[in-house]
Design a protein around this motif. Structure first.
Motif, PDB file in Angstrom:
ATOM      1  N   ALA A 143       0.817  -1.218   0.000  1.00 52.36           N
ATOM      2  CA  ALA A 143       0.000   0.000   0.000  1.00 52.36           C
ATOM      3  C   ALA A 143       0.846   1.261   0.000  1.00 52.36           C
ATOM      4  CB  ALA A 143      -0.930   0.002   1.214  1.00 52.36           C
ATOM      5  N   SER A 144       2.095   1.169   0.411  1.00 57.39           N
ATOM      6  CA  SER A 144       2.964   2.344   0.448  1.00 57.39           C
ATOM      7  C   SER A 144       3.507   2.724  -0.926  1.00 57.39           C
ATOM      8  CB  SER A 144       4.133   2.098   1.409  1.00 57.39           C
ATOM      9  OG  SER A 144       5.016   1.106   0.893  1.00 57.39           O
ATOM     10  N   ILE A 214      -0.246  -5.235  16.420  1.00 58.56           N
ATOM     11  CA  ILE A 214       0.426  -5.271  15.115  1.00 58.56           C
ATOM     12  C   ILE A 214      -0.593  -5.127  13.985  1.00 58.56           C
ATOM     13  CG2 ILE A 214       1.676  -6.809  13.534  1.00 58.56           C
ATOM     14  CD1 ILE A 214       3.139  -7.890  16.047  1.00 58.56           C
ATOM     15  N   TYR A 215      -1.709  -5.839  14.099  1.00 58.18           N
ATOM     16  CA  TYR A 215      -2.746  -5.796  13.071  1.00 58.18           C
ATOM     17  C   TYR A 215      -3.331  -4.393  12.935  1.00 58.18           C
ATOM     18  CZ  TYR A 215      -7.119  -7.093  10.669  1.00 58.18           C
ATOM     19  OH  TYR A 215      -8.168  -7.189   9.783  1.00 58.18           O
ATOM     20  N   ASP A 216      -3.669  -3.780  14.059  1.00 62.04           N
ATOM     21  CA  ASP A 216      -4.254  -2.438  14.026  1.00 62.04           C
ATOM     22  C   ASP A 216      -3.275  -1.406  13.481  1.00 62.04           C
ATOM     23  OD1 ASP A 216      -6.578  -3.458  15.035  1.00 62.04           O
ATOM     24  OD2 ASP A 216      -6.272  -2.718  17.089  1.00 62.04           O
ATOM     25  N   SER A 217      -2.001  -1.540  13.840  1.00 66.24           N
ATOM     26  CA  SER A 217      -0.984  -0.611  13.357  1.00 66.24           C
ATOM     27  C   SER A 217      -0.814  -0.718  11.842  1.00 66.24           C
ATOM     28  CB  SER A 217       0.351  -0.880  14.058  1.00 66.24           C
ATOM     29  OG  SER A 217       1.369  -0.049  13.551  1.00 66.24           O
ATOM     30  N   ALA A 218      -0.758  -1.966  11.338  1.00 68.07           N
ATOM     31  CA  ALA A 218      -0.619  -2.169   9.899  1.00 68.07           C
ATOM     32  C   ALA A 218      -1.846  -1.645   9.156  1.00 68.07           C
ATOM     33  CB  ALA A 218      -0.412  -3.654   9.591  1.00 68.07           C
ATOM     34  N   LEU A 219      -3.025  -1.881   9.712  1.00 67.72           N
ATOM     35  CA  LEU A 219      -4.260  -1.376   9.108  1.00 67.72           C
ATOM     36  C   LEU A 219      -4.251   0.148   9.029  1.00 67.72           C
ATOM     37  CD1 LEU A 219      -7.247  -3.464  10.534  1.00 67.72           C
ATOM     38  CD2 LEU A 219      -6.815  -2.961   8.125  1.00 67.72           C
ATOM     39  N   ALA A 220      -3.845   0.793  10.112  1.00 70.07           N
ATOM     40  CA  ALA A 220      -3.835   2.256  10.157  1.00 70.07           C
ATOM     41  C   ALA A 220      -2.871   2.828   9.117  1.00 70.07           C
ATOM     42  CB  ALA A 220      -3.458   2.733  11.558  1.00 70.07           C
ATOM     43  N   ASN A 221      -1.686   2.227   9.004  1.00 72.58           N
ATOM     44  CA  ASN A 221      -0.704   2.709   8.029  1.00 72.58           C
ATOM     45  C   ASN A 221      -1.176   2.473   6.600  1.00 72.58           C
ATOM     46  OD1 ASN A 221       1.168   3.643   9.930  1.00 72.58           O
ATOM     47  ND2 ASN A 221       2.153   1.641  10.102  1.00 72.58           N
ATOM     48  N   ALA A 222      -1.727   1.273   6.355  1.00 72.56           N
ATOM     49  CA  ALA A 222      -2.230   0.968   5.012  1.00 72.56           C
ATOM     50  C   ALA A 222      -3.386   1.903   4.650  1.00 72.56           C
ATOM     51  CB  ALA A 222      -2.676  -0.487   4.937  1.00 72.56           C
ATOM     52  N   ALA A 223      -4.265   2.186   5.609  1.00 72.69           N
ATOM     53  CA  ALA A 223      -5.396   3.087   5.363  1.00 72.69           C
ATOM     54  C   ALA A 223      -4.910   4.489   5.009  1.00 72.69           C
ATOM     55  CB  ALA A 223      -6.300   3.127   6.587  1.00 72.69           C
ATOM     56  N   ALA A 230      -9.018   3.823   8.810  1.00 77.42           N
ATOM     57  CA  ALA A 230      -8.737   2.469   9.305  1.00 77.42           C
ATOM     58  C   ALA A 230     -10.020   1.659   9.503  1.00 77.42           C
ATOM     59  CB  ALA A 230      -7.930   2.548  10.604  1.00 77.42           C
ATOM     60  N   PRO A 231     -11.083   2.213  10.113  1.00 79.11           N
ATOM     61  CA  PRO A 231     -12.321   1.430  10.265  1.00 79.11           C
ATOM     62  C   PRO A 231     -12.917   1.006   8.911  1.00 79.11           C
ATOM     63  CG  PRO A 231     -12.340   3.299  11.752  1.00 79.11           C
ATOM     64  CD  PRO A 231     -11.184   3.503  10.845  1.00 79.11           C
ATOM     65  N   ALA A 232     -12.878   1.905   7.930  1.00 77.73           N
ATOM     66  CA  ALA A 232     -13.438   1.577   6.612  1.00 77.73           C
ATOM     67  C   ALA A 232     -12.631   0.471   5.942  1.00 77.73           C
ATOM     68  CB  ALA A 232     -13.468   2.826   5.734  1.00 77.73           C
ATOM     69  N   LEU A 233     -11.304   0.576   6.011  1.00 83.22           N
ATOM     70  CA  LEU A 233     -10.450  -0.444   5.403  1.00 83.22           C
ATOM     71  C   LEU A 233     -10.627  -1.784   6.108  1.00 83.22           C
ATOM     72  CD1 LEU A 233      -8.248  -1.122   3.321  1.00 83.22           C
ATOM     73  CD2 LEU A 233      -6.539  -0.487   5.041  1.00 83.22           C
ATOM     74  N   LYS A 234     -10.735  -1.752   7.429  1.00 84.11           N
ATOM     75  CA  LYS A 234     -10.922  -2.991   8.199  1.00 84.11           C
ATOM     76  C   LYS A 234     -12.228  -3.682   7.822  1.00 84.11           C
ATOM     77  CE  LYS A 234     -10.930  -4.739  12.947  1.00 84.11           C
ATOM     78  NZ  LYS A 234     -10.770  -4.400  14.375  1.00 84.11           N
ATOM     79  N   GLN A 246     -12.341  -8.306  -7.734  1.00 86.57           N
ATOM     80  CA  GLN A 246     -13.117  -7.811  -6.592  1.00 86.57           C
ATOM     81  C   GLN A 246     -12.276  -6.886  -5.713  1.00 86.57           C
ATOM     82  OE1 GLN A 246     -14.240 -11.630  -4.966  1.00 86.57           O
ATOM     83  NE2 GLN A 246     -16.335 -11.499  -5.785  1.00 86.57           N
ATOM     84  N   ALA A 247     -10.995  -7.234  -5.524  1.00 85.66           N
ATOM     85  CA  ALA A 247     -10.093  -6.374  -4.740  1.00 85.66           C
ATOM     86  C   ALA A 247      -9.929  -5.022  -5.418  1.00 85.66           C
ATOM     87  CB  ALA A 247      -8.737  -7.059  -4.573  1.00 85.66           C
ATOM     88  N   LEU A 248      -9.877  -5.028  -6.752  1.00 86.69           N
ATOM     89  CA  LEU A 248      -9.785  -3.777  -7.501  1.00 86.69           C
ATOM     90  C   LEU A 248     -11.060  -2.962  -7.335  1.00 86.69           C
ATOM     91  CD1 LEU A 248      -8.261  -1.970  -9.523  1.00 86.69           C
ATOM     92  CD2 LEU A 248      -9.313  -3.307 -11.369  1.00 86.69           C
ATOM     93  N   ALA A 249     -12.211  -3.632  -7.428  1.00 84.52           N
ATOM     94  CA  ALA A 249     -13.502  -2.941  -7.283  1.00 84.52           C
ATOM     95  C   ALA A 249     -13.657  -2.327  -5.899  1.00 84.52           C
ATOM     96  CB  ALA A 249     -14.649  -3.915  -7.560  1.00 84.52           C
ATOM     97  N   ASN A 250     -13.065  -2.968  -4.882  1.00 90.03           N
ATOM     98  CA  ASN A 250     -13.130  -2.456  -3.512  1.00 90.03           C
ATOM     99  C   ASN A 250     -11.984  -1.499  -3.185  1.00 90.03           C
ATOM    100  OD1 ASN A 250     -15.395  -3.756  -1.828  1.00 90.03           O
ATOM    101  ND2 ASN A 250     -14.583  -5.501  -2.972  1.00 90.03           N
ATOM    102  N   ARG A 251     -11.208  -1.154  -4.202  1.00 88.59           N
ATOM    103  CA  ARG A 251     -10.106  -0.176  -4.089  1.00 88.59           C
ATOM    104  C   ARG A 251      -9.029  -0.625  -3.098  1.00 88.59           C
ATOM    105  NH1 ARG A 251     -12.565   5.709  -3.406  1.00 88.59           N
ATOM    106  NH2 ARG A 251     -10.388   6.207  -3.866  1.00 88.59           N
ATOM    107  N   LEU A 252      -8.852  -1.925  -2.984  1.00 90.45           N
ATOM    108  CA  LEU A 252      -7.771  -2.457  -2.165  1.00 90.45           C
ATOM    109  C   LEU A 252      -6.462  -2.473  -2.940  1.00 90.45           C
ATOM    110  CD1 LEU A 252      -9.686  -5.449  -0.526  1.00 90.45           C
ATOM    111  CD2 LEU A 252      -8.988  -3.317   0.596  1.00 90.45           C
ATOM    112  N   ILE A 253      -6.549  -2.499  -4.265  1.00 89.99           N
ATOM    113  CA  ILE A 253      -5.387  -2.456  -5.161  1.00 89.99           C
ATOM    114  C   ILE A 253      -5.683  -1.441  -6.262  1.00 89.99           C
ATOM    115  CG2 ILE A 253      -4.707  -4.848  -4.680  1.00 89.99           C
ATOM    116  CD1 ILE A 253      -5.999  -5.629  -7.350  1.00 89.99           C
ATOM    117  N   ASP A 254      -4.660  -1.170  -7.097  1.00 91.77           N
ATOM    118  CA  ASP A 254      -4.819  -0.169  -8.159  1.00 91.77           C
ATOM    119  C   ASP A 254      -4.932  -0.763  -9.558  1.00 91.77           C
ATOM    120  OD1 ASP A 254      -4.457   2.307  -6.505  1.00 91.77           O
ATOM    121  OD2 ASP A 254      -2.525   1.351  -6.110  1.00 91.77           O
TER     122      ASP A 254
END
Length: 368
Positions: A143-144, A214-223, A230-234, A246-254
């Protein structure tokens, strides 16, 4: 008798090859590599993380046979040099499918951001995110990037953080084995795998706490990098798994595409005649940055289990260890060096024997 002489001849031939020929070949390779080749005018660095990455370069000459040979400190240093290298135009990252060490992923993310801030694009390509280990840390690295691509046949299954423990308590009880350990309080649970048959309450509480952190920290950074909350991404991630479309449609990837397509895209951004160069090769050519030696900060590093004594050459493909005498000596050398104004002890270890005598002396002098 004839067989005896043939055997002796074979032994001598082997000794000559080992003592003379192999050193000559290695010396020739070293001389050839010492002449610094030029980097192509439009270079795309390819950082392949699929083979794993250690924290620090190993002193074991055979360590490269046990993994990719890449070390995090070399990657961070190489990216820093590439920022100011006019011949380096872009970066292509090959992501692993399983989880990465969270601390490694976090440091990589920061280095990627610094590289992007120099105006150079980064494309990360994934062959899928599998529900294995700290996979959210791997997604955080992806995501970075400027763009995150995923193979069209891959699946997005970065749903949570998994860890497991093998408990031997019941097996020991069955075969009459009595484990004899000292345990300091209930949250010191390293011995539980030998004394218990399942997670105790405190053990489960401790595991859940650090995994959630660790999970919450990674989620926050990725968001933050995906420009969402972070809540929306989670919510989106935990509603998975998803196919690549589907991942593309949900904007998880580009983008959805094969790695060859990602290579074409990143080379187009790098300019006409762009070439892809392996990151390890580039880092070796550049070498490590060195300071002036005045008002220096000494970095003493160690990775692996902490053991007593001194290290040797290491075994074929063996892992790294922190040898107490060697590390303490390095700290003492830094203490005595008047040009050293501070000491950083960089350690990646699950623990072991005593190293406090050197650290205590450095702290007493105000260096550590």
């Amino acid at each position: 008798m004839k067989q005896f002489f043939l055997t002796v001849l074979g032994v001598f031939t082997g000794l000559i090859l080992f003592v003379v020929v192999i050193p000559v070949v290695l010396l020739t390779v070293a001389i050839a590599s010492s002449s610094k080749p030029t980097t192509p005018a439009n270079t795309v660095l390819e950082l392949d993380l699929r083979g794993g990455i250690s924290d620090q370069p190993s002193s074991n000459p055979f360590a490269a046979f046990g993994g990719s040979g890449l070390a995090l400190t070399q990657v961070v240093d190489g990216l820093h040099q590439a920022q100011g290298d006019k011949s380096v135009k872009a970066l292509l990252i090959r992501l692993p499918e399983s989880g990465m060490t969270p601390a490694t992923a976090d440091e990589l993310r920061q280095a990627i951001h610094r590289f992007r801030n120099s105006g150079k694009p980064v494309i990360a390509h994934s062959q899928g995110f599998a529900p294995s280990g700290a996979v959210m840390s791997t997604y955080m690295v992806g995501a970075s990037a400027s763009e995150l691509w995923m193979q069209n046949t891959a699946g997005f299954q970065a749903t949570g953080f998994s860890a497991d423990s093998l408990f031997l308590g019941r097996a020991f009880e069955k075969y009459g084995v009595k484990p004899n350990f000292e345990q300091r309080y209930e949250y010191k649970n390293a011995v539980n795998e030998y004394t218990q048959s399942d997670y105790t309450g405190p053990h489960r509480e401790a595991m859940t706490a650090w995994m959630t952190s660790i999970y919450d920290s990674a989620l926050a950074n990725a968001a933050m990098d995906r420009k969402t909350t972070a809540p929306a991404l989670k919510t989106i991630i935990e509603a998975g798994p998803y196919s690549a479309p589907q991942a593309l449609a949900n904007r998880l990837i580009d983008k959805v595409g094969q790695v060859e397509e990602a290579e074409i895209a990143v080379k187009a951004r790098a300019g006409k005649g762009a070439e892809i160069v392996e990151f390890g090769k580039y880092a070796s050519q550049q070498g490590e940055r060195t300071g002036s030696g005045k008002n220096a900060i000494a970095i003493v590093g160690g990775e692996g289990a902490i053991v007593t004594g001194r290290g040797g050459g290491g075994s074929f493909g063996g892992g790294s260890s922190i040898h107490s005498d060697d590390t303490a000596e390095a700290i003492y050398d830094a203490i005595e060096d008047k040009s050293v104004k501070a000491i950083v002890f960089r350690v990646s270890s699950h623990g072991g024997q005593d190293l406090f005598r050197g650290l205590g002396r450095a702290a007493g002098r105000g260096d550590a």
